[in-house]
Design an enzyme around this catalytic site. Sequence first.
Site, PDB file in Angstrom:
ATOM      1  N   ASN A  43       8.533   4.772  -8.838  1.00  0.00           N
ATOM      2  CA  ASN A  43       8.071   4.280  -7.522  1.00  0.00           C
ATOM      3  C   ASN A  43       8.625   5.402  -6.595  1.00  0.00           C
ATOM      4  OD1 ASN A  43       6.772   2.403  -8.875  1.00  0.00           O
ATOM      5  ND2 ASN A  43       8.063   0.614  -7.924  1.00  0.00           N
ATOM      6  N   LYS A  46      -0.196  -0.841   3.085  1.00  0.00           N
ATOM      7  CA  LYS A  46      -0.414   0.616   2.301  1.00  0.00           C
ATOM      8  C   LYS A  46      -1.563   0.585   1.675  1.00  0.00           C
ATOM      9  CE  LYS A  46       4.874   1.565   1.771  1.00  0.00           C
ATOM     10  NZ  LYS A  46       5.293   0.005   2.173  1.00  0.00           N
ATOM     11  N   ASN A  82      10.252  -4.277 -12.457  1.00  0.00           N
ATOM     12  CA  ASN A  82       9.675  -3.424 -11.547  1.00  0.00           C
ATOM     13  C   ASN A  82      10.946  -3.511 -10.512  1.00  0.00           C
ATOM     14  OD1 ASN A  82       7.980  -2.405  -9.588  1.00  0.00           O
ATOM     15  ND2 ASN A  82       8.703  -3.882  -8.244  1.00  0.00           N
ATOM     16  N   GLU A  83      11.425  -2.005 -10.372  1.00  0.00           N
ATOM     17  CA  GLU A  83      12.523  -1.794  -9.471  1.00  0.00           C
ATOM     18  C   GLU A  83      13.768  -2.523  -9.633  1.00  0.00           C
ATOM     19  OE1 GLU A  83      11.040  -1.303  -5.484  1.00  0.00           O
ATOM     20  OE2 GLU A  83      10.014   0.632  -6.052  1.00  0.00           O
ATOM     21  N   ASP A 116       8.570  -7.722  -2.144  1.00  0.00           N
ATOM     22  CA  ASP A 116       8.106  -7.637  -1.209  1.00  0.00           C
ATOM     23  C   ASP A 116       6.393  -8.209  -1.252  1.00  0.00           C
ATOM     24  OD1 ASP A 116       7.120  -6.437   1.257  1.00  0.00           O
ATOM     25  OD2 ASP A 116       6.426  -4.745   0.423  1.00  0.00           O
ATOM     26  N   TYR A 146       9.412   6.062   3.318  1.00  0.00           N
ATOM     27  CA  TYR A 146      10.731   5.532   3.470  1.00  0.00           C
ATOM     28  C   TYR A 146      11.889   6.765   3.752  1.00  0.00           C
ATOM     29  CZ  TYR A 146       8.961   1.048   2.303  1.00  0.00           C
ATOM     30  OH  TYR A 146       8.054  -0.183   2.234  1.00  0.00           O
ATOM     31  N   TYR A 171       8.672   7.125  -2.665  1.00  0.00           N
ATOM     32  CA  TYR A 171       8.144   7.375  -1.282  1.00  0.00           C
ATOM     33  C   TYR A 171       8.721   8.517  -0.520  1.00  0.00           C
ATOM     34  CZ  TYR A 171       6.138   2.471  -2.418  1.00  0.00           C
ATOM     35  OH  TYR A 171       5.437   1.692  -2.918  1.00  0.00           O
ATOM     36  N   TRP A 195       0.130   2.987  -4.311  1.00  0.00           N
ATOM     37  CA  TRP A 195       0.549   1.653  -3.667  1.00  0.00           C
ATOM     38  C   TRP A 195      -0.050   1.416  -2.297  1.00  0.00           C
ATOM     39  CZ3 TRP A 195       2.219  -2.321  -6.248  1.00  0.00           C
ATOM     40  CH2 TRP A 195       2.666  -3.306  -5.456  1.00  0.00           C
ATOM     41  N   GLU A 215       4.077   3.978  -7.996  1.00  0.00           N
ATOM     42  CA  GLU A 215       4.116   3.685  -6.463  1.00  0.00           C
ATOM     43  C   GLU A 215       4.065   5.033  -5.892  1.00  0.00           C
ATOM     44  OE1 GLU A 215       6.111   0.459  -5.053  1.00  0.00           O
ATOM     45  OE2 GLU A 215       5.594  -0.814  -6.828  1.00  0.00           O
TER      46      GLU A 215
HETATM   47  C1  BDP Z   1       8.492  -1.330  -3.819  1.00  0.00           C
HETATM   48  C2  BDP Z   1       7.958  -2.354  -4.465  1.00  0.00           C
HETATM   49  C3  BDP Z   1       6.719  -2.981  -4.080  1.00  0.00           C
HETATM   50  C4  BDP Z   1       6.566  -2.883  -2.509  1.00  0.00           C
HETATM   51  C5  BDP Z   1       6.650  -1.289  -2.043  1.00  0.00           C
HETATM   52  C6  BDP Z   1       6.587  -1.005  -0.334  1.00  0.00           C
HETATM   53  O1  BDP Z   1       8.017  -2.353  -5.915  1.00  0.00           O
HETATM   54  O2  BDP Z   1       6.646  -4.282  -4.293  1.00  0.00           O
HETATM   55  O3  BDP Z   1       5.499  -3.502  -1.716  1.00  0.00           O
HETATM   56  O4  BDP Z   1       7.755  -0.847  -2.535  1.00  0.00           O
HETATM   57  O5  BDP Z   1       7.782  -0.857   0.029  1.00  0.00           O
HETATM   58  O6  BDP Z   1       9.807  -1.554  -3.248  1.00  0.00           O
HETATM   59  O7  BDP Z   1       5.573  -0.962   0.073  1.00  0.00           O
END
Ligand code: BDP
Length: 605
Positions: free
Chosen positions: A472, A576, A417-418, A167, A478, A474, A557, A512
């Site tokens: 990470n 973000k 990462n992820e 992303d 999400y 959300y 993030w 994140e």
């Molecule tokens: C994660 C990623 C990051 C994205 C973030 C997002 O590590 O690079 O920018 O979420 O969705 O998937 O903002």
Amino acid sequence: MLNYSMLYPRESVSRRAVSLDGMWKFCLDWNSDGESKSWQEGIPGDDMIPVPASFQDFYTDKDIREYAGDLWYEKDIFVPGEWKGKQILVRFGAATHRAVVYVNGIKAAEHEGGFLPFCADVTDIVRYNAYNKVVVKVNNELTVTNIPCGQTVTLPTEKKMCKPYFDFFNYSGLQRSVWLTALPKESVFDIDTVNELCGQDAKVSYKVRTTGEHPVTVELLDAEGNRVASCDGKEGVLEVKDAHLWKVRSAYLYRMVVRIVDEGEILDEYAQEIGIRTVEVKGTSILINGEPVYLRGFGKHEDSDIVGRGFNIGVMKRDFELMKWIGANSFRTSHYPYSEEIYQMADREGFLIIDEVPAVGLFESLMNFMDASTGKQTAFFEKETTPILLQAHLRAVEEMITRDKNHPSVIAWSLLNEPETTSDAAVPYFKEVFDRARELDPQKRPRTFALVMNSTPDKCKCYQFSDIIALNRYYGWYVSGGYDISTAEVLFRKEMDAWKALDLNKPFIFTEYGADTLSSEHKLPSVMWSQEYQAEYLKMNNEVFDSYDFIKGEQIWNFADFQTTEGIMRVNGNKKGVFTRQRQPKDIAYKLKERWESLPLGYKG
Ligand code: BDP
């Protein structure tokens, strides 16, 4: 083993370094046939472009911004006659994502991977007291055999297009500084340092690799330039009485001067700054100099207007001023190792860095942040090409650790990462990467990787490799966003309870969490994307963080809004940011400042 030194270019009695930054000739290779037209001897046209910079955002033509393929750069460089007999190198801070270097039409170097330095040894190619032509063919295509991963497709227009599995915009080109350096024939090649604290005193053990057999001496100077310790030999221990420790946000740097000597004559001298500090994970604590720290800070990007991912010294300064203002003490170099100057600044300012290798997109999805939230089973490490990817990944780990191992600011390595972690095939892949990092790091810093949403305690097969568990998450963005945020909190706590039940006895940090927010939007009561919602999201997340004593850090993030590929999920980029892309605060910045300034350094210690 790397065949060029990763030491940052510095001048001394024996070394010369001339910056090659500035305007370079530039052209795109629409038909991928530059070589057959002998562009390695000189490129066509008269366009010029700044280095360091990403090429994309200068132009007004969308075909150029979205260009995928070879980009050619050219510069004439003068090599002084006095340099005869020295080793002459052209050193690239990075060339994204791969490059071939030609000097006077002769191939001098080739490098894969877009975020770490490499050198072209041009000693036997250059003409002295004359101009020499440096031509670089850079390629910015994405594949699954190198990191970061993605695809390159051909459109009906016959133009190629990059489709990142990550992303952030696929900025590319010569994005970091280029140097012309002259080294003595026998030179310092690599330095390792390891710190040990003994009461008020400290020991700095070192190992120096040189390209020859002459003896080595090492001196340690304090910040005033006084000699506080010295030692002879390629390996040794510098005993420092009443050591002045490098502390979080209170840095102290010593200068380590390494010399190769031949009966009183200095053959080479290389000096670098080091900080005396230790890093360790003990139980659920992250200890710096034996004292617990709670990380507060950001996931960042190297990203700004006009120059894209190009190193921008002004933006760097502004970012550090903002991080100090807001009360941060750390950041992760998401999602690639940053320009070396940024680590030097962090060393001086006492910031803690989680240094990340560009292993992002190891999850087959163009929107992994979306797909991962669905919890669906995925696979990535079962491809025929996985062994090639692994080699590229291991190589990047080696380059990163070799480059960054002596920075006191670097306290941990983030090795992916992820990534996809739910299939068995991920396990041996992870093992190799984690083992390699341990083997390469003289300081044996903690290793980690950032776990994507679907890497839950019941599904993730790889978290055991991490010394620090980095999540990470959300929830509230999400997953169950907006008025549904109470559901998000329930789900979030449920996941954290499941981690707690595993009783891993390791520190957890959030690498994140965040909510897209338009700096133009205010709404009472809140809606998603408004500044009010970003504040609600933060409040809920903070309450969860504060409820678990094994959570030892929060890196929101993102530090600032940043450019991504265009799409329905992104409003001209990812929003973000706590700051806008122009580095001005959104409302949430003041709330974070209040929180972070009130949290003690050893919070939950
Ligand atoms: C994660 C990623 C990051 C994205 C973030 C997002 O590590 O690079 O920018 O979420 O969705 O998937 O903002």
